[in-house]
Design a protein around this motif. Structure first.
Motif, mmCIF file in Angstrom:
data_model
loop_
_atom_site.group_PDB
_atom_site.id
_atom_site.type_symbol
_atom_site.label_atom_id
_atom_site.label_comp_id
_atom_site.label_asym_id
_atom_site.label_seq_id
_atom_site.Cartn_x
_atom_site.Cartn_y
_atom_site.Cartn_z
ATOM 1 N N GLY A 46 1.044 -1.026 -0.226
ATOM 2 C CA GLY A 46 0.010 0.040 -0.182
ATOM 3 C C GLY A 46 0.786 1.045 0.223
ATOM 4 O O GLY A 46 0.477 2.361 -0.307
ATOM 5 N N ASP A 47 2.143 1.249 0.542
ATOM 6 C CA ASP A 47 3.006 2.372 0.356
ATOM 7 C C ASP A 47 3.136 2.937 -1.180
ATOM 8 O O ASP A 47 3.388 1.774 -1.734
ATOM 9 N N TRP A 48 3.502 4.045 -1.143
ATOM 10 C CA TRP A 48 3.768 4.730 -2.572
ATOM 11 C C TRP A 48 5.359 4.857 -2.573
ATOM 12 O O TRP A 48 5.809 5.431 -1.531
ATOM 13 N N VAL A 49 6.062 4.375 -3.507
ATOM 14 C CA VAL A 49 7.430 4.543 -3.519
ATOM 15 C C VAL A 49 7.811 5.123 -5.039
ATOM 16 O O VAL A 49 7.095 4.767 -6.051
ATOM 17 N N GLY A 50 8.932 5.610 -4.899
ATOM 18 C CA GLY A 50 9.739 5.719 -6.166
ATOM 19 C C GLY A 50 11.087 5.096 -6.329
ATOM 20 O O GLY A 50 11.710 4.983 -5.093
ATOM 21 N N ALA A 51 11.368 4.553 -7.519
ATOM 22 C CA ALA A 51 12.655 3.667 -7.568
ATOM 23 C C ALA A 51 13.451 4.098 -8.892
ATOM 24 O O ALA A 51 12.972 4.409 -9.808
ATOM 25 N N GLU A 52 14.751 3.996 -8.468
ATOM 26 C CA GLU A 52 15.606 4.382 -9.566
ATOM 27 C C GLU A 52 16.667 3.142 -9.768
ATOM 28 O O GLU A 52 17.086 2.684 -8.819
ATOM 29 N N GLY A 53 16.703 2.743 -10.871
ATOM 30 C CA GLY A 53 17.764 1.470 -10.975
ATOM 31 C C GLY A 53 17.739 1.110 -12.389
ATOM 32 O O GLY A 53 17.197 1.675 -13.456
ATOM 33 N N THR A 54 18.562 0.051 -12.796
ATOM 34 C CA THR A 54 18.689 -0.681 -14.160
ATOM 35 C C THR A 54 17.695 -1.554 -14.533
ATOM 36 O O THR A 54 17.036 -2.354 -13.487
ATOM 37 N N VAL A 55 17.240 -1.683 -15.575
ATOM 38 C CA VAL A 55 16.120 -2.594 -16.118
ATOM 39 C C VAL A 55 16.817 -4.071 -16.350
ATOM 40 O O VAL A 55 18.197 -4.091 -17.151
ATOM 41 N N ILE A 56 16.318 -5.102 -15.939
ATOM 42 C CA ILE A 56 16.810 -6.293 -16.040
ATOM 43 C C ILE A 56 15.739 -7.271 -16.377
ATOM 44 O O ILE A 56 14.619 -7.001 -16.097
ATOM 45 N N ARG A 57 16.124 -8.685 -16.769
ATOM 46 C CA ARG A 57 14.883 -9.441 -16.728
ATOM 47 C C ARG A 57 15.490 -10.891 -16.042
ATOM 48 O O ARG A 57 16.638 -11.237 -16.121
ATOM 49 N N THR A 58 14.749 -11.158 -15.129
ATOM 50 C CA THR A 58 15.324 -12.405 -14.193
ATOM 51 C C THR A 58 15.236 -13.560 -14.933
ATOM 52 O O THR A 58 14.957 -13.669 -16.083
ATOM 53 N N ARG A 59 15.963 -14.550 -14.291
ATOM 54 C CA ARG A 59 15.992 -15.712 -15.167
ATOM 55 C C ARG A 59 14.899 -16.379 -15.234
ATOM 56 O O ARG A 59 14.689 -17.351 -16.135
ATOM 57 N N ARG A 60 13.892 -16.121 -14.475
ATOM 58 C CA ARG A 60 12.396 -16.833 -14.665
ATOM 59 C C ARG A 60 11.755 -15.997 -15.563
ATOM 60 O O ARG A 60 10.335 -16.075 -15.859
ATOM 61 N N GLY A 61 12.150 -14.809 -16.311
ATOM 62 C CA GLY A 61 11.696 -14.273 -17.143
ATOM 63 C C GLY A 61 10.819 -13.003 -16.769
ATOM 64 O O GLY A 61 10.102 -12.342 -17.525
ATOM 65 N N GLN A 62 10.953 -12.499 -15.425
ATOM 66 C CA GLN A 62 10.067 -11.409 -14.863
ATOM 67 C C GLN A 62 10.886 -9.930 -15.347
ATOM 68 O O GLN A 62 12.087 -10.078 -14.889
ATOM 69 N N LEU A 63 10.471 -9.131 -16.066
ATOM 70 C CA LEU A 63 10.909 -7.779 -16.145
ATOM 71 C C LEU A 63 11.153 -7.190 -14.990
ATOM 72 O O LEU A 63 9.848 -7.155 -14.389
ATOM 73 N N SER A 64 12.212 -6.607 -14.542
ATOM 74 C CA SER A 64 12.288 -6.074 -13.384
ATOM 75 C C SER A 64 13.279 -4.705 -13.507
ATOM 76 O O SER A 64 13.929 -4.305 -14.267
ATOM 77 N N VAL A 65 13.172 -4.005 -12.189
ATOM 78 C CA VAL A 65 14.008 -2.756 -12.204
ATOM 79 C C VAL A 65 14.942 -3.136 -10.909
ATOM 80 O O VAL A 65 14.595 -3.521 -9.958
#
Length: 499
Positions: free
Chosen positions: A114-133
């Motif tokens: 429920g918290d609102w957050v802002g995040a800065e980072g690099t784009v990756i895709r996990t070994r299981r195929g999940q697009l992530s930051v």
């Protein structure tokens, strides 16, 4: 839920107290739990499109900023998986202690769903195929004190959903999709009307005389003038005054207020569009109405072949037109016309389940017969024409039958969607009809119009021949989103006060 099988956080015995303690701890540490501006670089949907071909296990050096509400968290040793939802989609934050640092990582672990957050980072895709930051920074933008409803049961109670629409939008993506489609429909109608050369205008919400429709008004008091006013029940009469003033094509899309019942198709506060076109007539309003709805449907749904509550509806092509008396005769199984006596018409109406008032003339009874016998059978779009004069005080009479008017109502799936006239512009005739409305009011008709002397004066200056149409926006949105009740397409439907 992501492929990392993230589960919602466990709910404590008193989760609000736990979160309030976290809030206070942040304040005591000199940190603001309600953040500040955060300039994100992308929406999640943009990242999904841009990195659709990124391979499983791939790591980029592309730095992005995303922001949204935490929908799920799972802590796993020195890695935390955080699902963040923005206005377009969900994305995973793949939080690692060796990237964030110990202090920042502990702060991430202390966040709540429920918290609102802002995040800065690099784009990756996990070994299981999940697009992530993979974030180097996660900033708390707003602390959620009240937990969201439990994921798998969600916000199911309809009364609660309507009353707490803000939570409904968070927990039920299909609800958000309905309102996004509503916004598209309204935008499409405005574009269509602009393309047809209409000006969008604004007219008063407060009227000293109720007019433009037969309806019960809301009454309010203007303190400075010490006068009672009515919240508007229609925009018709002010808009037609603008035709007198020389504008040829005007419309208003806005809120209307009627102090009447509530059911799946009625809310006391609702949205309509009314449009008036000089030098046009009823046929011109058929073209405008059909074009407007077809354009909105194509823009919002991508097709004119839709389904509403299990019924297939074809919005394409030219829509059928039939007279009210012809349809009433067909479905009642015997002649319905002004050639019948009042008693005969009343008997037909009562046989169909309608209640006939003593003050009603033949025209009102015919309209009740139509409602009782016909409306439910009208599934495909149809313009029902030639309404009785008695129920059409602002429409022009038919030249060959003064008992009937140049008016249509558009019906789809058994419900009225639009109402249009060849507008009455004869001030003498209009004065007589206002007088008839006042007589009906004296006889107990609470929905009869008031006598608008200024509108008569406007007509005496001369109004060009014109067509006018009003269309219910909420009902159209219901149709194009396959929504069963008007409450499902109003962001904030009226509710009884909470106990």
């Amino acid at each position: 839920m992501t492929e990392e099988n993230i589960q919602p956080e466990a709910i404590e015995d008193d989760p609000i107290a736990v979160r309030l303690n976290k809030r206070q701890a942040l304040i005591d540490a000199g940190k603001n739990p309600y953040g500040s501006r955060f300039d994100y670089t992308h929406h999640v949907a943009e990242l999904e499109e841009k990195y659709a071909d990124l391979e499983d296990g791939a790591v980029t050096e592309d730095v992005v900023k995303v922001a949204g509400r935490i929908m799920a968290i799972r802590n796993q040793g020195k890695i935390a998986f955080v699902v963040v939802r923005d206005a377009t989609a969900d994305i995973q934050l793949f939080c690692r202690i060796n990237v964030l640092g110990e202090e920042a990582y502990e702060e991430v672990k202390n966040l709540d769903v429920g918290d609102w957050v802002g995040a800065e980072g690099t784009v990756i895709r996990t070994r299981r195929g999940q697009l992530s930051v993979s974030p180097t920074e996660v900033r708390l933008l707003s602390k959620s004190i009240r937990p969201l409803p439990e994921k798998f049961h969600g916000l199911a109670d309809k009364e609660t959903r309507y009353r707490q629409r803000y939570v409904d939008l968070v927990m039920n993506p299909d609800v958000r999709e309905t309102f996004e489609k509503r916004f598209k429909i309204l935008a499409a109608i405005r574009r269509y009307m602009e393309g047809q050369g209409f000006y969008a205008v604004e007219t008063p919400m407060l009227h000293s005389i109720m007019g433009g429709a037969n309806a019960k008004p809301f009454v309010t008091h203007h303190n400075a003038l010490d006068i009672d006013f009515y919240l508007r029940i229609a925009t018709e009469l002010p808009l037609k005054r603008l035709l007198v003033g020389g504008f040829e094509r005007v419309y208003e899309m806005g809120r209307i207020f009627r102090n009447e019942g509530m059911d799946p198709y009625h809310n006391p506060e609702f949205t309509t569009i009314e449009a008036y076109q000089a030098y046009s007539d009823l046929d011109g309003m058929k073209e405008l109405t059909q074009g407007m709805i077809q354009f909105a449907a194509q823009e919002a749904c991508g097709t004119l072949q839709i389904e509403y509550q299990g019924q297939a509806v074809d919005l394409s092509g030219e829509w059928e037109s039939r007279t009210m008396c012809d349809l009433a005769t067909e479905y009642a199984g015997e002649e319905v016309s002004f050639d019948r006596t009042r008693e005969e018409l009343a008997a037909i109406a009562e046989r169909g389940g309608a209640h006939v008032e003593d003050a009603w003339g033949k025209g009102k009874i015919i309209s009740e017969i139509f409602e009782a016998y016909v409306e439910d059978h009208l599934i495909q779009p149809i313009f029902v024409t030639e309404h009785p004069l008695e129920i059409s005080p602002l429409a022009s009479k038919l030249p060959d039958n003064p008992e009937l008017t140049a008016r249509f109502e558009l019906f789809i799936c058994g419900h009225e969607y639009a109402n249009a006239f060849t507008e009455l512009n004869d001030p003498v005739d209009q004065r007589e009809r206002f007088a008839a409305q006042m007589q009906a009011k004296v006889q107990g008709d609470e929905e009869a119009m008031g006598y608008d002397e200024d509108y008569i004066r406007a007509l005496e200056y001369g109004m060009p021949p014109a067509g006018g149409v009003g269309l219910g926006i909420d009902r159209l949105v219901m149709l194009l989103t396959d929504s069963a009740t008007i409450r499902d397409v109003l962001l904030f439907p009226h509710m009884r006060p909470e106990a």
